[in-house]
Design an enzyme around this catalytic site. Sequence first.
Site, PDB file in Angstrom:
ATOM      1  N   HIS A 152     -21.997   9.368  -3.697  1.00 15.30           N
ATOM      2  CA  HIS A 152     -20.604   9.726  -3.464  1.00 15.30           C
ATOM      3  C   HIS A 152     -20.339  11.218  -3.643  1.00 15.30           C
ATOM      4  O   HIS A 152     -19.390  11.737  -3.067  1.00 15.30           O
ATOM      5  CB  HIS A 152     -19.684   8.932  -4.402  1.00 15.30           C
ATOM      6  CG  HIS A 152     -19.478   7.518  -3.967  1.00 15.30           C
ATOM      7  ND1 HIS A 152     -20.368   6.505  -4.269  1.00 15.30           N
ATOM      8  CD2 HIS A 152     -18.489   6.939  -3.238  1.00 15.30           C
ATOM      9  CE1 HIS A 152     -19.925   5.370  -3.743  1.00 15.30           C
ATOM     10  NE2 HIS A 152     -18.796   5.609  -3.114  1.00 15.30           N
ATOM     11  N   GLY A 153     -21.143  11.893  -4.431  1.00 14.72           N
ATOM     12  CA  GLY A 153     -20.885  13.323  -4.587  1.00 14.72           C
ATOM     13  C   GLY A 153     -21.770  13.978  -5.621  1.00 14.72           C
ATOM     14  O   GLY A 153     -22.375  13.322  -6.472  1.00 14.72           O
TER      15      GLY A 153
END
Length: 482
Positions: free
Chosen positions: A326-327
Site C-alpha cells: 500500500h505504500g
Amino acid sequence: MLFNSLDFAIFIPIVFALYWLVPNKNFRAQNLLIVFASYVFYGWWDWRFLSLILFSTLVDYLVGVQLINQEKPIKRKLLLWVSILVNLGFLGFFKYYDFFLDNFICAFSFFGMEIETSSLNIILPVGISFYTFQTLSYTIDVYNRKLNATKDFISFAAFVGFFPQLVAGPIERASNLLPQFYKKRVFGYHKAVDGLRQILWGLFKKVVIADNCAEFANLIFNDSSNYSGSTLLLGAIFFTFQIYGDFSGYSDIAIGTARLFGFNLKQNFAFPYFSRDVAEFWRRWHISLSTWFRDYLYIPLGGSRGSTWMKVRNTFIIFIVSGFWHGANWTFIVWGALNAIYFLPLLLKNKNRSNLNSVAQGKLLPSFSELFKIVITFGLTVFAWVFFRADNLSHAISYLSEIFSSSLFLIPYLLWKKEVFITLGLIIFFITIEWLGREEQYAIAKIGWRRRRAIRHLFYYILAIMIFWFGGQEQEFIYFQF
C-alpha cells in the site's frame, strides 16, 4: 482522468459510441479501440508514464510467447525471473527507492555514521501497483501451465491497459478477463443498464460518502493534537467510511463501466463492514488483492499447512507484504502486522472460515450475537485504520493515546456543526442501503426490484440528486497513490 470529473463524463460516451459502432462488431477492432482509449485515459494524467505500461506489456507478452514451446525447466524459470525482475524492479524503484534510502541513512546515523546523499523525489506512476500485479500474475500462470499464453498482442495490451480498472483495480486475472477479449461482444441492454446502476451507486459512495467524510477526517487528522479523544475517535470513524466509500466506489464504477462494454469484472468488495470476524473482513475487503497474495505468495509458502511456526510465519509475511504494497511508510507495515495479529487466533483455532455466508442471511435483522461480533470487528478495523491514515508512527501512537484517555468521554468538538450532522445522516442512509442489499453483488442491484418501475426509477433519481446536492469537495481517489 478521474471517474468523478467532467473529462470522464465527456470521454466515456464518445468511447462507448465508437466502440459499439464498429462495423460488424469486429472484436479485434474493438480491442484496438480499447487500447487507444486506455492509453488516452492514462496519458491524460501524465503521458510520459505510458512507456512503462507499454514496456511491461511487451515484456510479459514476449515472455509468455517464449514459454509456449519452451520445455527446459531452467530456461522456463529464467523467463519467469525476467518478468518478475522487470515488473517488481519498476515497482520497487518508483515506489520504494526513497523509502529504503531514507531508512538506510537512518540506520547508519543510529551508529554515529553520517552519510551525505539526497532522495530523488520520484513521482509515483498512478496505478503501477495494480497493472504490475496484473501482468505478473499472467506470466506466473503461464509458467505454471495454468493458462495458455496468447499470441494476440492487441488483446493482451487491452487486457493490461483496460481503462476501467487500470489505475485502481480490481486486479483481474488473465484467466477471467483475457478470454473475454477473444470473442465477439454483442451489446446487451439489460447488462448496460445494470452497469449504469452500479456506476450510480459507485458515484454516490465516492462523491457523497467518501468526499464528505474526507473533509472532516482530514481536518481532524491534520490537527489531531488540538482535539479531544472523542473528536479523534469521530475522525477515525470518518476515515473508516471515507476509505471504504472511496475505494469500493471506484471498484463499482470500474465494474459498471466494464459492463457497458460487454465485460465482466470480478467483485472487489462484499460489504466488509458487516463482517463478524477479521478473517471474514479480509475475504470481503479488496478481494482481488487478498486473493492475489493468497494464490501467489501465501499458498506457495505453504499456506496454513505445516507446523504452527509456519502458519504464524506465513500469516505475518502475507499481511506485512500486503501492508507494504500500500505504500512506502512504516505505518502501512504496522497496519499489516496488526491485522496479522487479529487474524492469527482465528487461524490457530481453525475458526478463520467460520463465517462464509452473508450475515443474517435471508433475515432483515442480525441476532444479538451477530451484531456484537460485527461491532467488535468494526472496532478493531477502525483502530487499525488509524495507522493507515496517520502521517507516521509517532502520529498514530499519539492519536490513539489521546483516544484512550479521559477526554474520550467529552462531547466531540465538531459534533454541533450542521455539516457533521448531515454527513452522519448520509452515513446512516448509506449503511441502511448497504445492509438491505448485502446479499447482492452491489447494494442497489436488486433493491426495490419487486416494486413498480416508477418507484425504482424514483430511487435512482433521488440518488442522482443527492450526488449533486450533497457532493463534497472533489477529492482524488485514495488508492491512486498506491
